[in-house]
Design an enzyme around this catalytic site. Sequence first.
Site, PDB file in Angstrom:
ATOM      1  N   THR A 160     -56.493  55.187  25.166  1.00  0.00           N
ATOM      2  CA  THR A 160     -56.414  55.939  23.902  1.00  0.00           C
ATOM      3  C   THR A 160     -55.025  56.512  23.630  1.00  0.00           C
ATOM      4  O   THR A 160     -54.806  57.090  22.568  1.00  0.00           O
ATOM      5  CB  THR A 160     -57.428  57.106  23.912  1.00  0.00           C
ATOM      6  OG1 THR A 160     -57.186  57.894  25.087  1.00  0.00           O
ATOM      7  CG2 THR A 160     -58.858  56.605  23.909  1.00  0.00           C
TER       8      THR A 160
ATOM      9  N   ARG B 110     -61.757  59.865  24.252  1.00  0.00           N
ATOM     10  CA  ARG B 110     -61.664  60.198  22.821  1.00  0.00           C
ATOM     11  C   ARG B 110     -62.173  59.027  21.983  1.00  0.00           C
ATOM     12  O   ARG B 110     -61.463  58.058  21.714  1.00  0.00           O
ATOM     13  CB  ARG B 110     -60.218  60.571  22.469  1.00  0.00           C
ATOM     14  CG  ARG B 110     -59.872  61.968  22.980  1.00  0.00           C
ATOM     15  CD  ARG B 110     -58.416  62.276  22.869  1.00  0.00           C
ATOM     16  NE  ARG B 110     -57.612  61.589  23.855  1.00  0.00           N
ATOM     17  CZ  ARG B 110     -56.296  61.747  24.002  1.00  0.00           C
ATOM     18  NH1 ARG B 110     -55.644  62.578  23.221  1.00  0.00           N
ATOM     19  NH2 ARG B 110     -55.639  61.087  24.939  1.00  0.00           N
TER      20      ARG B 110
ATOM     21  N   ASN C  32     -55.237  52.892  34.789  1.00  0.00           N
ATOM     22  CA  ASN C  32     -54.142  53.662  34.192  1.00  0.00           C
ATOM     23  C   ASN C  32     -54.527  55.114  33.894  1.00  0.00           C
ATOM     24  O   ASN C  32     -53.663  55.994  33.889  1.00  0.00           O
ATOM     25  CB  ASN C  32     -53.704  52.933  32.900  1.00  0.00           C
ATOM     26  CG  ASN C  32     -52.866  53.798  31.997  1.00  0.00           C
ATOM     27  OD1 ASN C  32     -51.695  54.041  32.264  1.00  0.00           O
ATOM     28  ND2 ASN C  32     -53.468  54.290  30.910  1.00  0.00           N
TER      29      ASN C  32
ATOM     30  N   SER D 180     -46.671  56.153  40.182  1.00  0.00           N
ATOM     31  CA  SER D 180     -45.599  56.966  39.587  1.00  0.00           C
ATOM     32  C   SER D 180     -44.479  57.105  40.606  1.00  0.00           C
ATOM     33  O   SER D 180     -44.704  56.951  41.818  1.00  0.00           O
ATOM     34  CB  SER D 180     -46.152  58.364  39.264  1.00  0.00           C
ATOM     35  OG  SER D 180     -45.107  59.257  38.930  1.00  0.00           O
TER      36      SER D 180
ATOM     37  N   TYR E 174     -50.006  66.884  41.951  1.00  0.00           N
ATOM     38  CA  TYR E 174     -49.844  65.638  41.174  1.00  0.00           C
ATOM     39  C   TYR E 174     -49.193  64.582  42.069  1.00  0.00           C
ATOM     40  O   TYR E 174     -49.625  63.431  42.109  1.00  0.00           O
ATOM     41  CB  TYR E 174     -49.020  65.872  39.902  1.00  0.00           C
ATOM     42  CG  TYR E 174     -48.796  64.586  39.127  1.00  0.00           C
ATOM     43  CD1 TYR E 174     -49.883  63.922  38.538  1.00  0.00           C
ATOM     44  CD2 TYR E 174     -47.532  64.013  39.008  1.00  0.00           C
ATOM     45  CE1 TYR E 174     -49.698  62.721  37.850  1.00  0.00           C
ATOM     46  CE2 TYR E 174     -47.346  62.819  38.314  1.00  0.00           C
ATOM     47  CZ  TYR E 174     -48.427  62.185  37.738  1.00  0.00           C
ATOM     48  OH  TYR E 174     -48.251  60.989  37.053  1.00  0.00           O
TER      49      TYR E 174
ATOM     50  N   VAL F 113     -41.699  58.759  31.239  1.00  0.00           N
ATOM     51  CA  VAL F 113     -42.113  58.005  30.046  1.00  0.00           C
ATOM     52  C   VAL F 113     -42.583  59.014  29.012  1.00  0.00           C
ATOM     53  O   VAL F 113     -43.434  59.864  29.319  1.00  0.00           O
ATOM     54  CB  VAL F 113     -43.297  57.049  30.354  1.00  0.00           C
ATOM     55  CG1 VAL F 113     -43.531  56.094  29.190  1.00  0.00           C
ATOM     56  CG2 VAL F 113     -43.101  56.299  31.656  1.00  0.00           C
TER      57      VAL F 113
ATOM     58  N   THR G 275     -44.860  60.194  26.517  1.00  0.00           N
ATOM     59  CA  THR G 275     -46.230  59.939  26.034  1.00  0.00           C
ATOM     60  C   THR G 275     -46.859  61.316  25.787  1.00  0.00           C
ATOM     61  O   THR G 275     -46.143  62.311  25.656  1.00  0.00           O
ATOM     62  CB  THR G 275     -47.052  59.203  27.122  1.00  0.00           C
ATOM     63  OG1 THR G 275     -47.112  60.060  28.264  1.00  0.00           O
ATOM     64  CG2 THR G 275     -46.434  57.876  27.532  1.00  0.00           C
TER      65      THR G 275
HETATM   66  P1  NDP Z   1     -51.203  60.026  28.279  1.00  0.00           P
HETATM   67  O1  NDP Z   1     -51.602  61.448  28.386  1.00  0.00           O
HETATM   68  O2  NDP Z   1     -50.527  59.579  27.028  1.00  0.00           O
HETATM   69  O3  NDP Z   1     -52.467  59.082  28.528  1.00  0.00           O
HETATM   70  C1  NDP Z   1     -53.410  59.360  29.523  1.00  0.00           C
HETATM   71  C2  NDP Z   1     -54.636  58.487  29.303  1.00  0.00           C
HETATM   72  O4  NDP Z   1     -55.564  58.738  30.369  1.00  0.00           O
HETATM   73  C3  NDP Z   1     -55.329  58.784  27.989  1.00  0.00           C
HETATM   74  O5  NDP Z   1     -55.704  57.588  27.373  1.00  0.00           O
HETATM   75  C4  NDP Z   1     -56.559  59.570  28.417  1.00  0.00           C
HETATM   76  O6  NDP Z   1     -57.638  59.270  27.546  1.00  0.00           O
HETATM   77  C5  NDP Z   1     -56.839  58.981  29.809  1.00  0.00           C
HETATM   78  N1  NDP Z   1     -57.590  59.936  30.634  1.00  0.00           N
HETATM   79  C6  NDP Z   1     -57.147  61.131  31.098  1.00  0.00           C
HETATM   80  N2  NDP Z   1     -58.126  61.760  31.759  1.00  0.00           N
HETATM   81  C7  NDP Z   1     -59.219  60.938  31.702  1.00  0.00           C
HETATM   82  C8  NDP Z   1     -60.551  61.040  32.193  1.00  0.00           C
HETATM   83  N3  NDP Z   1     -60.975  62.105  32.860  1.00  0.00           N
HETATM   84  N4  NDP Z   1     -61.403  60.017  31.959  1.00  0.00           N
HETATM   85  C9  NDP Z   1     -60.998  58.926  31.273  1.00  0.00           C
HETATM   86  N5  NDP Z   1     -59.755  58.768  30.783  1.00  0.00           N
HETATM   87  C10 NDP Z   1     -58.880  59.771  30.991  1.00  0.00           C
HETATM   88  O7  NDP Z   1     -50.275  59.736  29.542  1.00  0.00           O
HETATM   89  P2  NDP Z   1     -49.546  58.413  30.068  1.00  0.00           P
HETATM   90  O8  NDP Z   1     -49.793  57.254  29.208  1.00  0.00           O
HETATM   91  O9  NDP Z   1     -48.155  58.797  30.366  1.00  0.00           O
HETATM   92  O10 NDP Z   1     -50.297  58.250  31.481  1.00  0.00           O
HETATM   93  C11 NDP Z   1     -50.936  57.056  31.883  1.00  0.00           C
HETATM   94  C12 NDP Z   1     -50.759  56.900  33.376  1.00  0.00           C
HETATM   95  O11 NDP Z   1     -49.377  56.770  33.672  1.00  0.00           O
HETATM   96  C13 NDP Z   1     -51.264  58.083  34.208  1.00  0.00           C
HETATM   97  O12 NDP Z   1     -51.904  57.583  35.357  1.00  0.00           O
HETATM   98  C14 NDP Z   1     -49.975  58.813  34.571  1.00  0.00           C
HETATM   99  O13 NDP Z   1     -50.105  59.542  35.750  1.00  0.00           O
HETATM  100  C15 NDP Z   1     -49.038  57.638  34.731  1.00  0.00           C
HETATM  101  N6  NDP Z   1     -47.625  57.925  34.656  1.00  0.00           N
HETATM  102  C16 NDP Z   1     -47.076  58.536  33.552  1.00  0.00           C
HETATM  103  C17 NDP Z   1     -45.724  58.798  33.514  1.00  0.00           C
HETATM  104  C18 NDP Z   1     -45.068  59.515  32.389  1.00  0.00           C
HETATM  105  O14 NDP Z   1     -43.923  59.996  32.555  1.00  0.00           O
HETATM  106  N7  NDP Z   1     -45.674  59.611  31.225  1.00  0.00           N
HETATM  107  C19 NDP Z   1     -44.845  58.374  34.608  1.00  0.00           C
HETATM  108  C20 NDP Z   1     -45.535  57.782  35.724  1.00  0.00           C
HETATM  109  C21 NDP Z   1     -46.857  57.541  35.714  1.00  0.00           C
HETATM  110  P3  NDP Z   1     -58.717  60.328  27.006  1.00  0.00           P
HETATM  111  O15 NDP Z   1     -58.051  61.662  26.947  1.00  0.00           O
HETATM  112  O16 NDP Z   1     -59.109  59.779  25.663  1.00  0.00           O
HETATM  113  O17 NDP Z   1     -59.815  60.245  27.995  1.00  0.00           O
HETATM  114  C1  8X3 Z   2     -44.952  61.089  35.751  1.00  0.00           C
HETATM  115  C2  8X3 Z   2     -43.515  61.203  36.101  1.00  0.00           C
HETATM  116  O1  8X3 Z   2     -41.750  62.777  37.087  1.00  0.00           O
HETATM  117  O2  8X3 Z   2     -43.347  63.717  35.523  1.00  0.00           O
HETATM  118  O3  8X3 Z   2     -45.695  60.538  36.788  1.00  0.00           O
HETATM  119  O4  8X3 Z   2     -44.041  63.129  37.744  1.00  0.00           O
HETATM  120  S1  8X3 Z   2     -43.170  62.778  36.635  1.00  0.00           S
END
Ligand code: NDP
Ligand code: 8X3
Length: 251
Positions: free
Chosen positions: A11, A35, A85, A138, A151, A184, A186
Amino acid sequence: MTTTALITGATSGIGKATAELFAKQGFNLILCGRREERLKELQNQLGRDTAIFTLNFDVRNRGDVFSAIESLPEEFSEVDILVNNAGNAHGLDPIDKGSPDDWDAMLDINVKGLLYMSKAVIPQMTERKSGHIINIGSTAGKEVYPNGNVYCASKHAVDAINQGMRIDLNAYGIRVGAVNPGLVETEFSDVRFKGDSERASNVYKGFQPLRPEDIADIILFVVTRPYHVNIADLVVMPTAQASSTIVNKQL
Ligand code: NDP
Ligand code: 8X3
């Protein structure tokens, strides 16, 4: 034969960008998230390019995870690619001040949710002796940074699970690999800072962070290698980032 991919956390952010890119390849997509509105929007948007099935559940709820996978209709029931993810950081506090609710959320979603999803999907892969699991780790799973404690622990667990899965599923010819991004932009920091959008946007100020599309591109590359090629563990950072704590910011 059409490829079917299941993406958790579709999402928003990395998961959504991956869904959009996979749709352009004509993959059948199973998109998951809590969502529902956003899942419906994605279904309308991407359904023009490919077949979409949405599953609305919380990865923390083990029963819901298994029911969701069991509910898949025939044409989506064979999952070729699982993108684990879904996940987030909750809070950024020193260990003595951290909230146990935040700790529970991170360990329940990032670690146990990933395990439940994998447990629900792996049996059909072992039976078919094929499949591809991409675990989104990550840089926080490679090094620990100040206040990142739990985390980082959750993502170190993903790193260990990724290795363990690859070892245990080796005999079945299943590909297992992790993609480990650095910063990233997001909704990640909005979630981490509980809607404090100013604090969240400050994380990405003064340098060019990765975009979710950059990670989607890499995930597509990973899944489109010939089947004898398994990208086991990939770390990707913005050029401006050298480590979790060293970012060349021009403020
Ligand atoms: P976002 O917050 O944009 O997306 C997170 C996604 O995870 C959403 O689609 C959310 O959907 C879903 N989610 C969260 N909790 C739940 C739950 N309890 N059940 C089902 N779905 C869930 O973050 P990112 O896209 O950045 O994160 C995606 C992945 O990438 C994560 O694992 C994050 O740790 C990892 N990551 C992110 C980095 C960054 O800097 N952004 C760097 C490294 C890794 P919904 O709320 O609709 O359920
Ligand atoms: C997300 C990257 O540096 O915020 O996993 O932990 S950081």
